[in-house]
Design a protein around this motif. Structure first.
Motif, PDB file in Angstrom:
ATOM      1  N   LEU A  38     119.266  26.886  54.145  1.00  0.00           N
ATOM      2  CA  LEU A  38     118.692  28.187  54.462  1.00  0.00           C
ATOM      3  C   LEU A  38     119.519  28.836  55.568  1.00  0.00           C
ATOM      4  O   LEU A  38     120.378  28.203  56.167  1.00  0.00           O
ATOM      5  CB  LEU A  38     117.217  28.068  54.857  1.00  0.00           C
ATOM      6  CG  LEU A  38     116.810  27.013  55.884  1.00  0.00           C
ATOM      7  CD1 LEU A  38     116.990  27.524  57.298  1.00  0.00           C
ATOM      8  CD2 LEU A  38     115.369  26.622  55.651  1.00  0.00           C
ATOM      9  N   ILE A  39     119.251  30.105  55.813  1.00  0.00           N
ATOM     10  CA  ILE A  39     119.951  30.854  56.856  1.00  0.00           C
ATOM     11  C   ILE A  39     118.914  31.346  57.857  1.00  0.00           C
ATOM     12  O   ILE A  39     117.980  32.068  57.489  1.00  0.00           O
ATOM     13  CB  ILE A  39     120.706  32.079  56.290  1.00  0.00           C
ATOM     14  CG1 ILE A  39     121.678  31.680  55.193  1.00  0.00           C
ATOM     15  CG2 ILE A  39     121.396  32.847  57.415  1.00  0.00           C
ATOM     16  CD1 ILE A  39     122.863  30.894  55.647  1.00  0.00           C
ATOM     17  N   VAL A  40     119.060  30.953  59.118  1.00  0.00           N
ATOM     18  CA  VAL A  40     118.218  31.470  60.186  1.00  0.00           C
ATOM     19  C   VAL A  40     118.817  32.801  60.620  1.00  0.00           C
ATOM     20  O   VAL A  40     120.020  32.898  60.861  1.00  0.00           O
ATOM     21  CB  VAL A  40     118.154  30.485  61.372  1.00  0.00           C
ATOM     22  CG1 VAL A  40     117.451  31.110  62.563  1.00  0.00           C
ATOM     23  CG2 VAL A  40     117.479  29.189  60.953  1.00  0.00           C
ATOM     24  N   VAL A  41     117.977  33.825  60.700  1.00  0.00           N
ATOM     25  CA  VAL A  41     118.416  35.144  61.138  1.00  0.00           C
ATOM     26  C   VAL A  41     117.733  35.429  62.476  1.00  0.00           C
ATOM     27  O   VAL A  41     116.508  35.506  62.543  1.00  0.00           O
ATOM     28  CB  VAL A  41     118.068  36.236  60.106  1.00  0.00           C
ATOM     29  CG1 VAL A  41     118.583  37.591  60.567  1.00  0.00           C
ATOM     30  CG2 VAL A  41     118.616  35.875  58.735  1.00  0.00           C
ATOM     31  N   ARG A  42     118.544  35.538  63.515  1.00  0.00           N
ATOM     32  CA  ARG A  42     118.022  35.718  64.877  1.00  0.00           C
ATOM     33  C   ARG A  42     118.383  37.124  65.371  1.00  0.00           C
ATOM     34  O   ARG A  42     119.529  37.543  65.262  1.00  0.00           O
ATOM     35  CB  ARG A  42     118.619  34.668  65.808  1.00  0.00           C
ATOM     36  CG  ARG A  42     118.079  34.744  67.214  1.00  0.00           C
ATOM     37  CD  ARG A  42     118.282  33.459  67.978  1.00  0.00           C
ATOM     38  NE  ARG A  42     117.607  32.369  67.310  1.00  0.00           N
ATOM     39  CZ  ARG A  42     118.084  31.134  67.241  1.00  0.00           C
ATOM     40  NH1 ARG A  42     119.223  30.820  67.810  1.00  0.00           N
ATOM     41  NH2 ARG A  42     117.407  30.193  66.606  1.00  0.00           N
ATOM     42  N   PRO A  43     117.395  37.846  65.929  1.00  0.00           N
ATOM     43  CA  PRO A  43     117.698  39.214  66.370  1.00  0.00           C
ATOM     44  C   PRO A  43     118.561  39.239  67.619  1.00  0.00           C
ATOM     45  O   PRO A  43     118.528  38.326  68.433  1.00  0.00           O
ATOM     46  CB  PRO A  43     116.310  39.790  66.669  1.00  0.00           C
ATOM     47  CG  PRO A  43     115.510  38.600  67.103  1.00  0.00           C
ATOM     48  CD  PRO A  43     116.014  37.464  66.237  1.00  0.00           C
ATOM     49  N   GLY A  44     119.320  40.321  67.735  1.00  0.00           N
ATOM     50  CA  GLY A  44     119.979  40.621  69.001  1.00  0.00           C
ATOM     51  C   GLY A  44     118.970  41.365  69.866  1.00  0.00           C
ATOM     52  O   GLY A  44     117.780  41.406  69.561  1.00  0.00           O
ATOM     53  N   THR A  45     119.424  41.964  70.929  1.00  0.00           N
ATOM     54  CA  THR A  45     118.535  42.772  71.760  1.00  0.00           C
ATOM     55  C   THR A  45     119.178  44.125  72.026  1.00  0.00           C
ATOM     56  O   THR A  45     120.385  44.281  71.936  1.00  0.00           O
ATOM     57  CB  THR A  45     118.219  42.091  73.107  1.00  0.00           C
ATOM     58  OG1 THR A  45     119.444  41.850  73.798  1.00  0.00           O
ATOM     59  CG2 THR A  45     117.465  40.782  72.908  1.00  0.00           C
ATOM     60  N   ARG A  46     118.334  45.079  72.348  1.00  0.00           N
ATOM     61  CA  ARG A  46     118.786  46.409  72.731  1.00  0.00           C
ATOM     62  C   ARG A  46     117.784  46.965  73.730  1.00  0.00           C
ATOM     63  O   ARG A  46     116.676  46.436  73.878  1.00  0.00           O
ATOM     64  CB  ARG A  46     118.923  47.334  71.532  1.00  0.00           C
ATOM     65  CG  ARG A  46     117.603  47.620  70.832  1.00  0.00           C
ATOM     66  CD  ARG A  46     117.794  48.601  69.674  1.00  0.00           C
ATOM     67  NE  ARG A  46     116.555  48.805  68.956  1.00  0.00           N
ATOM     68  CZ  ARG A  46     115.581  49.640  69.332  1.00  0.00           C
ATOM     69  NH1 ARG A  46     115.713  50.367  70.427  1.00  0.00           N
ATOM     70  NH2 ARG A  46     114.474  49.763  68.620  1.00  0.00           N
ATOM     71  N   THR A  47     118.166  48.015  74.403  1.00  0.00           N
ATOM     72  CA  THR A  47     117.280  48.675  75.358  1.00  0.00           C
ATOM     73  C   THR A  47     116.690  49.910  74.685  1.00  0.00           C
ATOM     74  O   THR A  47     117.429  50.742  74.144  1.00  0.00           O
ATOM     75  CB  THR A  47     118.056  49.078  76.624  1.00  0.00           C
ATOM     76  OG1 THR A  47     118.662  47.903  77.164  1.00  0.00           O
ATOM     77  CG2 THR A  47     117.131  49.693  77.653  1.00  0.00           C
ATOM     78  N   ASP A  48     115.357  50.016  74.700  1.00  0.00           N
ATOM     79  CA  ASP A  48     114.725  51.180  74.078  1.00  0.00           C
ATOM     80  C   ASP A  48     114.691  52.354  75.057  1.00  0.00           C
ATOM     81  O   ASP A  48     115.181  52.263  76.191  1.00  0.00           O
ATOM     82  CB  ASP A  48     113.335  50.839  73.530  1.00  0.00           C
ATOM     83  CG  ASP A  48     112.311  50.518  74.601  1.00  0.00           C
ATOM     84  OD1 ASP A  48     112.589  50.707  75.801  1.00  0.00           O
ATOM     85  OD2 ASP A  48     111.195  50.089  74.238  1.00  0.00           O
ATOM     86  N   ARG A  49     114.088  53.463  74.638  1.00  0.00           N
ATOM     87  CA  ARG A  49     114.081  54.687  75.454  1.00  0.00           C
ATOM     88  C   ARG A  49     113.367  54.520  76.783  1.00  0.00           C
ATOM     89  O   ARG A  49     113.660  55.219  77.744  1.00  0.00           O
ATOM     90  CB  ARG A  49     113.444  55.832  74.673  1.00  0.00           C
ATOM     91  CG  ARG A  49     114.324  56.315  73.540  1.00  0.00           C
ATOM     92  CD  ARG A  49     113.708  57.469  72.834  1.00  0.00           C
ATOM     93  NE  ARG A  49     112.551  56.983  72.081  1.00  0.00           N
ATOM     94  CZ  ARG A  49     111.766  57.725  71.351  1.00  0.00           C
ATOM     95  NH1 ARG A  49     111.964  59.022  71.276  1.00  0.00           N
ATOM     96  NH2 ARG A  49     110.767  57.204  70.682  1.00  0.00           N
TER      97      ARG A  49
END
Length: 115
Positions: free
Chosen positions: A6-17
């Protein structure tokens, strides 16, 4: 028995408004981690039929081979057999029965909801 991948998909991060750090699931931000030597087994299936739509929930249980500790976290998504699932709850890391300082194997459940 532990021949699935299987493939684990991990989110990156960003700064919201508002300046808060949030998960970034955009294709260029995610990290994709291949995981081998697992066994994926049926866990739960449910269907709710409504007047305007039918909701189908499919759950799978994943066990890693003894002696393996794949990098999977509760916030991850998992791609398996061409479908995307969400990890449900914390990932269980079972201690080795002969050496409690080591992990014997990892178990977690994942769910996909459609409809």
């Amino acid at each position: 028995m532990f021949r699935q991948t299987l493939i684990v998909v991990r989110p990156g991060t960003r700064t919201d408004r508002s300046g808060s750090t949030v998960d970034d699931w955009s294709p260029q931000a995610v990290t994709r981690i291949p995981v081998t030597r697992v066994s994926v087994q049926p866990n739960q299936q449910a269907e709710q039929v409504g007047a305007t739509r039918t909701v189908v929930t499919t759950g799978l249980r994943v066990l890693s081979a003894p002696g393996t500790t794949p990098d999977v976290r509760a916030a991850d998504r998992v791609e398996y057999a061409g479908l995307t699932y969400q990890v449900v709850g914390e990932v269980a890391r079972w201690p080795d029965p002969t050496n409690s300082t080591r992990v014997h194997h990892v178990e977690f459940t994942m769910t996909r909801v459609t409809g």
